[in-house]
Scaffold this motif. Structure first.
Motif, PDB file in Angstrom:
ATOM      1  N   ASP A 102      22.139   6.821   7.048  1.00 39.17           N
ATOM      2  CA  ASP A 102      21.187   7.848   6.610  1.00 39.17           C
ATOM      3  C   ASP A 102      21.754   9.254   6.795  1.00 39.17           C
ATOM      4  O   ASP A 102      22.399   9.553   7.808  1.00 39.17           O
ATOM      5  CB  ASP A 102      19.880   7.759   7.404  1.00 39.17           C
ATOM      6  N   TYR A 103      21.509  10.100   5.793  1.00 34.81           N
ATOM      7  CA  TYR A 103      21.629  11.541   5.939  1.00 34.81           C
ATOM      8  C   TYR A 103      20.245  12.079   6.297  1.00 34.81           C
ATOM      9  O   TYR A 103      19.268  11.816   5.586  1.00 34.81           O
ATOM     10  CB  TYR A 103      22.062  12.215   4.639  1.00 34.81           C
ATOM     11  N   LEU A 104      20.161  12.849   7.374  1.00 33.60           N
ATOM     12  CA  LEU A 104      18.940  13.569   7.726  1.00 33.60           C
ATOM     13  C   LEU A 104      19.175  15.042   7.430  1.00 33.60           C
ATOM     14  O   LEU A 104      20.056  15.663   8.035  1.00 33.60           O
ATOM     15  CB  LEU A 104      18.589  13.380   9.201  1.00 33.60           C
ATOM     16  N   VAL A 105      18.435  15.596   6.477  1.00 36.46           N
ATOM     17  CA  VAL A 105      18.590  16.997   6.086  1.00 36.46           C
ATOM     18  C   VAL A 105      17.470  17.791   6.748  1.00 36.46           C
ATOM     19  O   VAL A 105      16.291  17.596   6.439  1.00 36.46           O
ATOM     20  CB  VAL A 105      18.564  17.158   4.559  1.00 36.46           C
ATOM     21  N   ILE A 106      17.842  18.677   7.677  1.00 39.90           N
ATOM     22  CA  ILE A 106      16.872  19.409   8.494  1.00 39.90           C
ATOM     23  C   ILE A 106      17.031  20.898   8.212  1.00 39.90           C
ATOM     24  O   ILE A 106      18.016  21.514   8.626  1.00 39.90           O
ATOM     25  CB  ILE A 106      17.102  19.116   9.995  1.00 39.90           C
ATOM     26  N   PRO A 107      16.093  21.506   7.488  1.00 43.72           N
ATOM     27  CA  PRO A 107      16.214  22.934   7.187  1.00 43.72           C
ATOM     28  C   PRO A 107      16.205  23.786   8.451  1.00 43.72           C
ATOM     29  O   PRO A 107      15.631  23.403   9.480  1.00 43.72           O
ATOM     30  CB  PRO A 107      14.971  23.219   6.328  1.00 43.72           C
ATOM     31  N   ARG A 108      16.833  24.947   8.370  1.00 43.69           N
ATOM     32  CA  ARG A 108      16.871  25.866   9.504  1.00 43.69           C
ATOM     33  C   ARG A 108      15.452  26.239   9.932  1.00 43.69           C
ATOM     34  O   ARG A 108      14.539  26.319   9.110  1.00 43.69           O
ATOM     35  CB  ARG A 108      17.668  27.110   9.149  1.00 43.69           C
ATOM     36  N   GLY A 109      15.264  26.429  11.226  1.00 39.89           N
ATOM     37  CA  GLY A 109      13.955  26.787  11.756  1.00 39.89           C
ATOM     38  C   GLY A 109      13.054  25.608  12.054  1.00 39.89           C
ATOM     39  O   GLY A 109      11.979  25.784  12.634  1.00 39.89           O
ATOM     40  N   MET A 110      13.476  24.401  11.710  1.00 36.57           N
ATOM     41  CA  MET A 110      12.685  23.207  11.971  1.00 36.57           C
ATOM     42  C   MET A 110      12.714  22.876  13.465  1.00 36.57           C
ATOM     43  O   MET A 110      13.773  22.861  14.086  1.00 36.57           O
ATOM     44  CB  MET A 110      13.254  22.041  11.162  1.00 36.57           C
ATOM     45  N   ILE A 111      11.559  22.628  14.042  1.00 36.48           N
ATOM     46  CA  ILE A 111      11.472  22.209  15.433  1.00 36.48           C
ATOM     47  C   ILE A 111      11.526  20.688  15.453  1.00 36.48           C
ATOM     48  O   ILE A 111      10.725  20.029  14.781  1.00 36.48           O
ATOM     49  CB  ILE A 111      10.174  22.707  16.089  1.00 36.48           C
ATOM     50  N   TYR A 112      12.496  20.119  16.207  1.00 32.07           N
ATOM     51  CA  TYR A 112      12.610  18.667  16.142  1.00 32.07           C
ATOM     52  C   TYR A 112      13.074  18.046  17.444  1.00 32.07           C
ATOM     53  O   TYR A 112      13.575  18.704  18.349  1.00 32.07           O
ATOM     54  CB  TYR A 112      13.519  18.255  14.979  1.00 32.07           C
TER      55      TYR A 112
END
Length: 386
Positions: A147-157
């Motif tokens: 899997d590729y997980l694409v996490i935009p900037r500023g996302m709290i995770y």
């Protein structure tokens, strides 16, 4: 990702009163990019998302450069990066420039005692080993091998892992990450000739909502430093949102390869793009079917870009002595191609089972001290005829 998504409960109109059962207001937040001109989503919180109680430690995570001006080809043995308990501690930058960081990570533990937010960069996390759940303030995504997980900037995770055996290949991009423009029409829909479509994109499906007060630690990355900030309310307090800016997942196994009668160039493998680099997926596929075809790639000059290939699985036809987890770096300015014997071996072959991720950058990559710990410094001589 350029198509609309909605999760949870939202009011009929933006920027209007949205009240709880007790009559108090939910708190709206525009989560946007490129000022007010890029992709955005509207979020609705139980509590104000602005309540900072304390700012604690601030420390550098900037990469230490071993070779700033590099023209040497390298192989790095990625699985030699040691496992570490903590997710952030495990992230080792091996290659870097002003547009991106290329990171290897082998965390053993889930993110438990803190939340993480990268304010500078979009993150593309490729899962080489491990399964689990990506938890974000905009919903959750299950992940597994490929899997590729694409996490935009500023996302709290947070990342929750099912076991301790985890290996991640991460590209941290200071430029926004998109699907390739040439695969999309002017409405943003993926076209018929694209190697994947919207059905292959997995959107957040599960929204965790906590209406809690207390001390909640968020480790925030900004300008190569981690800043620890304590918030007064739980970061996962979103009751609903809609828009175009959210995390998503795409499996490399859902990439449909484009093949031809003769060898196809790397752009047919393109999966993501920025205006500074591209990410490509090499997947199992039929070889070229011209009767005189040479399936091995031809020699080519890296004149304008550095080429990084992360080997995931299968048989890597064009390379000798390459294993899963290895990274090859072929810098701009010099030609490269198949190793001796690879061209001849490829003739008559009908299929390849290789699985790999490629990153091509337009600015030169600097080699870090972390990379030199796992480097094969004689790799550049591997094209010599014996």
């Amino acid at each position: 990702m350029p198509f609309y998504h909605k999760l949870g409960k939202i009011p009929p109109k933006r920027h209007t009163q949205f009240r709880k059962e007790d009559g108090s207001l939910y708190y709206e937040q525009l989560f946007g990019t490129i000022g007010f001109d890029g992709m955005s989503s509207n979020l609705y919180h139980e509590q104000r998302p602005t309540q900072v109680k304390e700012i604690k430690k601030q420390y550098s995570v900037a990469p230490k450069i071993a070779k700033k001006n590099n023209i040497q080809s390298y192989r790095f043995r990625g699985f030699q990066v040691p496992q570490e308990q903590d997710y952030l501690d495990s992230r080792k930058i091996v290659l870097t420039n002003s547009d991106c960081n290329i990171i290897l990570s082998a965390p053993k533990s889930s993110t438990k005692d803190y939340f993480y937010k990268n304010t500078d960069a979009d993150e593309v996390i490729f899962v080489h080993r491990g399964t689990g759940k990506l938890r974000t303030h905009m919903g959750n995504l299950d992940f597994k091998y490929g899997d590729y997980l694409v996490i935009p900037r500023g996302m709290i995770y947070k990342l929750d892992f099912d076991t301790e055996d985890n290996r991640l290949f991460i590209v941290e991009s200071y430029r926004p990450v998109y699907t390739p423009k040439r695969y999309r029409n002017w409405f943003g829909q993926l076209l018929e000739h694209a190697p994947f479509c919207e059905r292959d994109i997995r959107q957040p499906y599960e929204l965790e909502t906590y209406n809690e007060k207390g001390d909640f630690l968020i480790k925030i990355k900004k300008q190569d430093e981690i800043i620890e900030m304590v918030y007064a309310t739980h970061p996962f307090d979103v009751v609903g949102y809609d828009g175009f800016n959210y995390p998503y997942a795409f499996s490399i196994h859902d990439f449909e390869p484009i093949t031809g009668r003769v060898h196809q160039p790397p752009p047919v493998h393109q999966t993501f793009e920025t205006d500074a680099f591209v990410i490509c997926s090499f997947v199992p596929r039929l070889y070229d079917y011209h009767p005189q075809a040479i399936p091995a790639p031809y020699n080519h000059s890296n004149i304008d870009s550095d080429e990084v290939l992360y080997y995931v699985d299968g048989d890597f036809m064009s390379r000798n002595d390459i294993d899963a987890g290895h990274i090859s770096l072929h810098p701009a300015g010099i030609p490269h191609g198949p190793h001796p014997g690879a061209t001849e071996r490829s003739i008559g072959q009908t299929v390849t089972e290789e699985l790999a991720v490629m990153v091509d950058t337009f600015k030169p990559l600097m080699v870090t001290e972390e990379a030199m710990k796992i480097a094969d410094e004689k790799y550049f001589q591997s094209w010599l005829e014996e």
